[in-house]
Design a protein around this motif. Structure first.
Motif, short mmCIF file in Angstrom:
data_model
loop_
_atom_site.label_atom_id
_atom_site.label_comp_id
_atom_site.label_asym_id
_atom_site.label_seq_id
_atom_site.Cartn_x
_atom_site.Cartn_y
_atom_site.Cartn_z
N ASN A 63 0.83 -1.22 0.00
CA ASN A 63 0.00 0.00 0.00
C ASN A 63 0.86 1.26 0.00
OD1 ASN A 63 -2.36 -1.48 0.03
ND2 ASN A 63 -2.51 -1.53 2.25
N ILE A 64 1.97 1.22 0.77
CA ILE A 64 2.87 2.37 0.81
C ILE A 64 3.47 2.62 -0.58
CG2 ILE A 64 5.13 3.15 1.67
CD1 ILE A 64 4.39 1.96 4.37
N GLY A 65 3.89 1.54 -1.24
CA GLY A 65 4.45 1.69 -2.58
C GLY A 65 3.45 2.27 -3.55
N ASN A 66 2.20 1.76 -3.48
CA ASN A 66 1.16 2.28 -4.37
C ASN A 66 0.85 3.74 -4.06
OD1 ASN A 66 0.91 -0.23 -5.59
ND2 ASN A 66 -0.71 -0.91 -4.21
N THR A 67 0.83 4.07 -2.76
CA THR A 67 0.53 5.45 -2.38
C THR A 67 1.63 6.40 -2.84
OG1 THR A 67 -0.67 4.66 -0.41
CG2 THR A 67 -0.01 6.97 -0.43
N LYS A 68 2.89 5.99 -2.66
CA LYS A 68 4.01 6.82 -3.11
C LYS A 68 3.96 7.01 -4.63
CE LYS A 68 7.35 5.90 0.57
NZ LYS A 68 8.66 5.29 0.92
N GLU A 69 3.66 5.93 -5.33
CA GLU A 69 3.57 6.02 -6.80
C GLU A 69 2.45 6.98 -7.21
OE1 GLU A 69 2.92 3.05 -10.66
OE2 GLU A 69 3.15 2.24 -8.63
N LEU A 70 1.32 6.89 -6.50
CA LEU A 70 0.19 7.77 -6.80
C LEU A 70 0.53 9.22 -6.47
CD1 LEU A 70 -2.68 7.84 -7.82
CD2 LEU A 70 -3.49 7.40 -5.49
N ILE A 71 1.28 9.43 -5.37
CA ILE A 71 1.71 10.79 -5.01
C ILE A 71 2.61 11.37 -6.10
CG2 ILE A 71 3.16 12.09 -3.41
CD1 ILE A 71 2.01 10.41 -1.16
N ILE A 72 3.54 10.54 -6.58
CA ILE A 72 4.45 11.01 -7.64
C ILE A 72 3.67 11.38 -8.89
CG2 ILE A 72 6.29 10.27 -9.20
CD1 ILE A 72 7.39 8.59 -6.86
N LYS A 73 2.71 10.52 -9.27
CA LYS A 73 1.91 10.81 -10.47
C LYS A 73 1.07 12.07 -10.27
CE LYS A 73 1.47 6.04 -12.14
NZ LYS A 73 0.54 4.92 -12.41
N THR A 74 0.51 12.20 -9.07
CA THR A 74 -0.33 13.37 -8.80
C THR A 74 0.50 14.66 -8.81
OG1 THR A 74 -1.77 11.97 -7.43
CG2 THR A 74 -2.01 14.35 -7.19
N ARG A 75 1.69 14.61 -8.23
CA ARG A 75 2.59 15.78 -8.25
C ARG A 75 2.99 16.12 -9.68
NH1 ARG A 75 6.32 14.30 -2.96
NH2 ARG A 75 4.90 15.21 -1.41
N GLY A 76 3.24 15.07 -10.48
CA GLY A 76 3.57 15.31 -11.88
C GLY A 76 2.42 16.00 -12.61
N ARG A 77 1.18 15.55 -12.28
CA ARG A 77 0.02 16.16 -12.90
C ARG A 77 -0.13 17.61 -12.44
NH1 ARG A 77 -2.81 17.20 -17.18
NH2 ARG A 77 -5.01 17.69 -16.74
N ILE A 78 0.16 17.87 -11.15
CA ILE A 78 0.08 19.25 -10.63
C ILE A 78 1.08 20.14 -11.37
CG2 ILE A 78 0.60 20.67 -8.61
CD1 ILE A 78 -0.64 18.48 -6.88
N GLU A 79 2.29 19.61 -11.61
CA GLU A 79 3.28 20.39 -12.35
C GLU A 79 2.79 20.67 -13.77
OE1 GLU A 79 6.97 18.36 -12.18
OE2 GLU A 79 7.24 18.65 -10.02
N GLU A 80 2.17 19.65 -14.40
CA GLU A 80 1.64 19.86 -15.74
C GLU A 80 0.57 20.95 -15.73
OE1 GLU A 80 0.14 16.17 -17.07
OE2 GLU A 80 2.11 15.21 -17.29
N LEU A 81 -0.31 20.87 -14.73
CA LEU A 81 -1.37 21.87 -14.62
C LEU A 81 -0.80 23.26 -14.36
CD1 LEU A 81 -3.89 19.80 -12.46
CD2 LEU A 81 -4.19 20.45 -14.85
N GLN A 82 0.27 23.31 -13.53
CA GLN A 82 0.89 24.60 -13.26
C GLN A 82 1.52 25.18 -14.52
OE1 GLN A 82 0.65 26.17 -10.21
NE2 GLN A 82 1.40 27.91 -11.40
N ASN A 83 2.11 24.32 -15.33
CA ASN A 83 2.68 24.79 -16.61
C ASN A 83 1.58 25.35 -17.51
OD1 ASN A 83 5.30 24.11 -15.91
ND2 ASN A 83 5.13 22.03 -16.77
N ILE A 84 0.43 24.68 -17.49
CA ILE A 84 -0.69 25.17 -18.30
C ILE A 84 -1.17 26.52 -17.78
CG2 ILE A 84 -3.11 24.71 -18.91
CD1 ILE A 84 -2.43 21.73 -18.87
N ILE A 85 -1.28 26.59 -16.44
CA ILE A 85 -1.76 27.84 -15.83
C ILE A 85 -0.77 28.97 -16.07
CG2 ILE A 85 -2.29 28.95 -13.63
CD1 ILE A 85 -3.33 26.16 -12.70
N ASP A 86 0.53 28.68 -15.97
CA ASP A 86 1.55 29.70 -16.18
C ASP A 86 1.68 30.09 -17.65
OD1 ASP A 86 2.05 29.70 -13.50
OD2 ASP A 86 3.78 28.35 -13.61
#
Length: 446
Positions: free
Chosen positions: A355-378
């Motif tokens: 579960n920890i591995g899956n959660t960390k992987e999901l966090i990494i993907k979510t942070r990557g998506r946040i960065e993508e969204l921030q690039n779009i917003i910027d």
């Protein structure tokens, strides 16, 4: 080709541009009522017509001009703050949701890591407890009082020593009482037999069975009567009360009397075998004077008492040994129970780690998506459908000039128009606008 046919070719509605020959130009009031979008379309159309006039409708130059048009469109869209905010609204909302998701995932991750830490600590505690229990199991026989066990030290050793002594004593009693009971009740003595041979007959058991079932069963079972009496010594001695002491005393008296009877019968047969005419009749007074009489009694009675005392000692030590053994078994069961708990905890740890591995992987993907969204917003969001609309207006103005002002043959003019349309489609492909997806946007970070 006239202007109307060119516009139909692009399948987009456009507003014709003003030309010097136009007899009825739009009035100022008409311009004021013209919408911003229509005005913008007109601007691009006019720009296309004007640029085409400067380059004589050259399709190669059109490609460069469309790049400039796209850059201009980008700058215009960038300046439209409200429109950009509206276009970016869904991305901003998604980013907020993703950030909330990150917080929830972080809390979940911290909780799982805390659970993992607790599980590992629990396993470590169980392992330490197991080591302590194993040490106690080994140390219990040597130091029972250390663990509040009311047992004697070395009970196991004393038990085995007593058991080893009990075996030959039991065999002795079996041999003695089989032989003496046969000699006392069934054997016929003769003058040639010695006293020892008369009392102890090596073939007493087989001879008794040869003489009959009753005789054989009697000599076989009578030793167990004495062994049973010895067992009663242990039973009466367990509870140290006055009644048991009386019973124990009576038991010794009965055993002594029975041994006396055996000795009397044997001594009587020996006396009759060796008496003369002057010898008085055999009685207890005479028996008490015979050493053999007392030897037979004490050879059985004393050994019987010794057997009973050894048996009592062995049973007591066995009880002490059982106390220690029970404590050892309790600890051993605790060890097995803890081992089962450790195995269960290890399975839980494996699940938590997954579960920890899956959660960390999901966090990494979510942070990557946040960065993508921030690039779009910027960046600047380019609505491709809008660009396609205005680019088509520009090209329509371009080819309108070709249709109206270029003095070439119809076929050559059509070739020029086709080349311009091909250049236009290539430009749409390059900027990602040539798609049927209404929601497609083109991102450009500036």
């Amino acid at each position: 080709m006239d202007t109307t046919s060119i516009k139909n070719l692009f399948k987009l509605k456009s507003i014709p541009i003003e030309t010097p020959k136009e007899e009825n130009p739009k009035t100022e009031s008409d311009a004021n009522t013209e919408s911003a979008e229509e005005s913008r379309k007109r601007t691009y159309h006019e720009a296309g017509y004007r640029d085409s006039s400067r380059t004589n409708g050259n399709h190669s130059t059109l490609s460069i001009c469309l790049d400039a048009v796209y850059s201009k469109f980008q700058n215009e869209e960038k300046e439209m703050t409200e429109k950009q905010q509206k276009l970016k609204e869904s991305y901003v909302n998604e980013q907020k949701n993703r950030e909330t998701e990150i917080k929830a995932l972080t809390v979940s991750l911290e909780t799982k890591e805390e659970q993992l830490k607790n599980k590992n600590t629990e396993i470590e505690d169980h392992q330490n407890t197991i080591e302590t229990l194993k040490s106690e199991i080994l140390d219990l026989p040597r130091n029972p009082e250390k663990y509040n066990v009311n047992a004697t030290k070395g009970a196991s050793t004393k038990f085995w020593i007593g058991t080893i002594l009990l075996i030959p004593i039991s065999l002795y009693l079996l041999t003695f009482y089989i032989s003496t009971s046969y000699s006392a009740f069934f054997k016929n003595f003769n003058a040639k037999s010695t006293i020892i041979q008369s009392v102890l007959d090596a073939q007493a058991w087989s001879k008794a069975w040869n003489e009959g079932l009753i005789e054989g069963a009697f000599v076989t079972l009578i030793p167990f009567v004495f062994l049973g009496l010895g067992f009663l010594i242990h039973m009466f001695n367990e509870n140290k009360i006055r009644a048991n002491y009386i019973k124990l005393g009576l038991l010794f008296v009965v055993t002594f009397i029975f041994d006396s009877i055996l000795a009397y019968e044997i001594e009587s047969k020996l006396y009759e075998l060796n008496k003369t005419f002057d010898s008085p009749p055999f009685d207890l007074k005479i028996a008490f004077t015979k050493i053999q009489f007392w030897g037979i009694i004490f050879a059985g009675f004393i050994v019987y008492i010794i057997w009973g005392l050894v048996f009592d000692f062995v049973m007591k030590e066995h009880r002490e040994k059982d106390k220690i053994k029970n404590e050892q078994e309790i600890r051993q069961k605790n060890v097995l129970f803890l081992l089962e708990k450790i195995n269960a905890l290890k399975k839980e740890i494996e699940e938590i780690l997954g579960n920890i591995g899956n959660t960390k992987e999901l966090i990494i993907k979510t942070r990557g998506r946040i960065e993508e969204l921030q690039n779009i917003i910027d960046g600047v969001i380019i609505p491709t459908k809008d660009y396609k609309l205005y680019a088509s207006e520009y090209v329509q103005g371009w080819v309108t000039f070709i249709g109206e002002k270029i003095a070439v043959s119809k076929s050559e003019k059509q070739t020029m128009i086709d080349s311009c349309i091909e250049t236009y489609n290539t430009n749409l492909e390059t900027v990602g606008a040539n798609t049927d997806n209404q929601n497609l946007v083109y991102l450009s970070s500036l």
